[in-house]
Design a protein around this motif. Structure first.
Motif, PDB file in Angstrom:
ATOM      1  N   GLN A 175       3.428   6.179 -10.460  1.00 60.57           N
ATOM      2  CA  GLN A 175       2.606   7.266  -9.933  1.00 60.57           C
ATOM      3  C   GLN A 175       1.429   7.619 -10.838  1.00 60.57           C
ATOM      4  OE1 GLN A 175       5.035  10.655  -8.946  1.00 60.57           O
ATOM      5  NE2 GLN A 175       6.621   9.410  -7.973  1.00 60.57           N
ATOM      6  N   GLY A 176       1.491   7.259 -12.113  1.00 55.90           N
ATOM      7  CA  GLY A 176       0.427   7.620 -13.056  1.00 55.90           C
ATOM      8  C   GLY A 176      -0.310   6.401 -13.566  1.00 55.90           C
ATOM      9  N   LEU A 177      -0.943   6.580 -14.711  1.00 53.52           N
ATOM     10  CA  LEU A 177      -1.731   5.507 -15.305  1.00 53.52           C
ATOM     11  C   LEU A 177      -0.846   4.376 -15.815  1.00 53.52           C
ATOM     12  CD1 LEU A 177      -4.591   4.602 -16.188  1.00 53.52           C
ATOM     13  CD2 LEU A 177      -4.195   5.808 -18.359  1.00 53.52           C
ATOM     14  N   PHE A 178       0.383   4.713 -16.248  1.00 56.33           N
ATOM     15  CA  PHE A 178       1.289   3.710 -16.795  1.00 56.33           C
ATOM     16  C   PHE A 178       2.483   3.535 -15.864  1.00 56.33           C
ATOM     17  CE2 PHE A 178      -0.731   5.909 -20.322  1.00 56.33           C
ATOM     18  CZ  PHE A 178      -1.316   4.850 -21.012  1.00 56.33           C
ATOM     19  N   GLY A 179       3.126   2.395 -16.016  1.00 51.73           N
ATOM     20  CA  GLY A 179       4.362   2.162 -15.302  1.00 51.73           C
ATOM     21  C   GLY A 179       5.477   2.998 -15.905  1.00 51.73           C
ATOM     22  N   PRO A 180       6.550   3.252 -15.156  1.00 55.24           N
ATOM     23  CA  PRO A 180       7.635   4.103 -15.662  1.00 55.24           C
ATOM     24  C   PRO A 180       8.251   3.583 -16.953  1.00 55.24           C
ATOM     25  CG  PRO A 180       7.855   3.772 -13.301  1.00 55.24           C
ATOM     26  CD  PRO A 180       6.760   2.839 -13.752  1.00 55.24           C
TER      27      PRO A 180
END
Length: 470
Positions: A175-180
């Motif tokens: 959901q953000g700039l990085f993967g979980p």
């Protein structure tokens, strides 16, 4: 590349104090032990309370039903704090291993706030109180490697990332700039780097602060010892000069006695009255010599080498800061006007007033007494130039042969007045008027030295005159 690496290593060693022999030790060991014991007890209580809170929210995992092992783990992690400043590196290394082991077996206990603070305090103390700084660097490196090993185990063993991020058995979507997974790893690294780095940097800052305080205290002691040595040296120099004056006193009176004795011998047969007068002068001179020698010797034999406080920081002398060594005749009271003119030549407006009764009484003041009064005026004018904002001063020389003010044969006096204020940053060490006070004790005089009610400063010294033998 090798040169850069060597320079980097040198900087790290300098930062951590490897190049210094200073060791940080508690000033009061008993007090430190009591404080650390109470600290360990406080963490034991809060850690045990944390265990019960974790049990209440079902966060102890496989040890949820155990009432013994979690509390024993807290006990083993808090009791070593009692010796945290006695063996700082051993406690820091031991509790870091405790963190590693408990983090694997009981991660809930290791991650609880009380135990996290305990581990932080242990590392902080190890850096702040380590006496072997080179060994401290090795221990710190070992702790950091242990921290990365623990994180690696967290990420690698048992699919730790998936377990930490799973939600209802499913991995969350990006959901953000990085993967979980990447975000979890970076976040964990930043948290642990801040945690361990903060403990190390904070401990080193505390150590360097203690080093600065110790060096400043050592410098203060050195300055105090040097000042004491200078004061004693100044006192010795002043008393050596008084010893030379003792020689002058003896020489003067012996000369007078010799002249008067020779005169009495020559007129003894033909003029009994003249012979009697000469013998009376011999008697007076001998008594004066004995009295003055006793006073000077009493000053030289005094055990107290601490100076009486005064507004100046220099011994009485010839104005150069060292005892007089010239063979020229010592100044007398009649030379005070010339002293005022000399002070005026150096930029200080000085007015000198001479009051004498009867006329010519100033020149009849005995040489040792006149020298003492001259030195008083000299020191007072020197103080005005160096330590006062005054641009002018007034000097009074008074000689009165009338039996007044409690002096049977009159008195001789010098008084120096100014209207200035003390100049900031110029206060001396209290040696300036040491000679004045010792001379007062020698001649049995009185003084008035200090600030005036109307402003400015007054130095007044009055000494009794001997019986007039003329």
């Amino acid at each position: 590349m090798d040169g850069r690496w060597t320079a980097l290593v040198a900087r790290v060693q300098t930062y951590f104090g490897v190049d210094t022999d200073w060791e940080r030790v508690p000033a009061d060991r008993a007090h430190v032990r009591r404080v650390d014991a109470w600290l360990a007890l406080a963490f034991l209580v809060t850690g045990s309370l944390g265990v019960e809170l974790l049990r209440s929210i079902d966060a102890l995992g496989s040890f949820q039903d155990s009432w013994v092992w979690p509390h024993l783990v807290v006990l083993a992690g808090t009791v070593p704090l009692v010796w945290r400043r006695r063996w700082p590196l051993a406690v820091a290394a031991g509790l870091s291993l405790h963190f590693f082991a408990v983090g694997i077996v009981m991660p809930g206990v290791a991650a609880s706030v009380p135990m996290q603070v305990v581990y932080f305090v242990a590392i902080f103390t190890g850096v702040a109180w380590a006496r072997d700084r080179r060994l401290m660097i090795g221990v710190v490196v070992g702790i950091v490697l242990l921290m990365f090993g623990w994180l690696t185990w967290q990420f690698a063993v048992g699919s730790g990332i998936e377990q930490a991020l799973s939600h209802d058995g499913r991995m969350p979507q990006r959901q953000g700039l990085f993967g979980p997974a990447t975000a979890y790893v970076v976040y964990s690294l930043l948290i642990n780097a801040s945690y361990f780095g903060g403990a190390i940097v904070g401990g080193q800052a505390a150590w360097r602060s203690a080093l600065r305080r110790d060096r400043m205290a050592d410098q203060a002691r050195t300055i105090e010892n040097q000042a004491t040595s200078l004061r004693r040296q100044a006192v010795v120099e002043e008393r050596l000069r008084i010893a030379r004056e003792l020689h002058d006193v003896v020489a003067h009176h012996i000369s007078v006695i010799g002249i008067q004795a020779a005169a009495a011998r020559r007129v003894l047969r033909r003029d009994a009255d003249a012979a009697e007068g000469a013998l009376r002068s011999v008697e007076t001179s001998s008594r004066d010599a004995v009295a003055q020698m006793r006073g000077l010797l009493g000053t030289l034999r005094a055990d107290d080498t601490e100076p009486a406080g005064g507004p100046s920081g220099e011994p009485v002398g010839d104005g150069s800061g060292s005892p007089r060594r010239s063979r020229a005749p010592e100044p007398v009271l009649a030379d005070v006007p010339a002293l005022a003119e000399e002070a005026a030549a150096h930029g200080l407006d000085v007015r000198c007033h001479v009051v004498e009764d009867p006329a010519g009484a100033v020149t009849s003041v005995p040489a040792p007494l006149g020298l003492s009064l001259y030195r008083t005026a000299q020191e007072a004018l020197s103080n005005v130039r160096r330590h006062s904002t005054a641009s002018s001063a007034t000097v009074f020389v008074r000689v009165d042969r009338r039996p007044e003010h409690g002096f049977a044969h009159g008195y001789a006096e010098v008084e120096v007045l100014d209207a200035g204020r003390p100049r900031s940053g110029t206060s001396g060490t209290g040696l300036g008027l040491l000679g004045v006070r010792e001379r007062l004790a020698t001649h049995g005089g009185v003084s008035e030295i200090g600030p005036r009610v109307t402003g400015g400063y007054r130095v007044r010294v009055r000494m009794p005159l001997p019986e007039d033998a003329s």
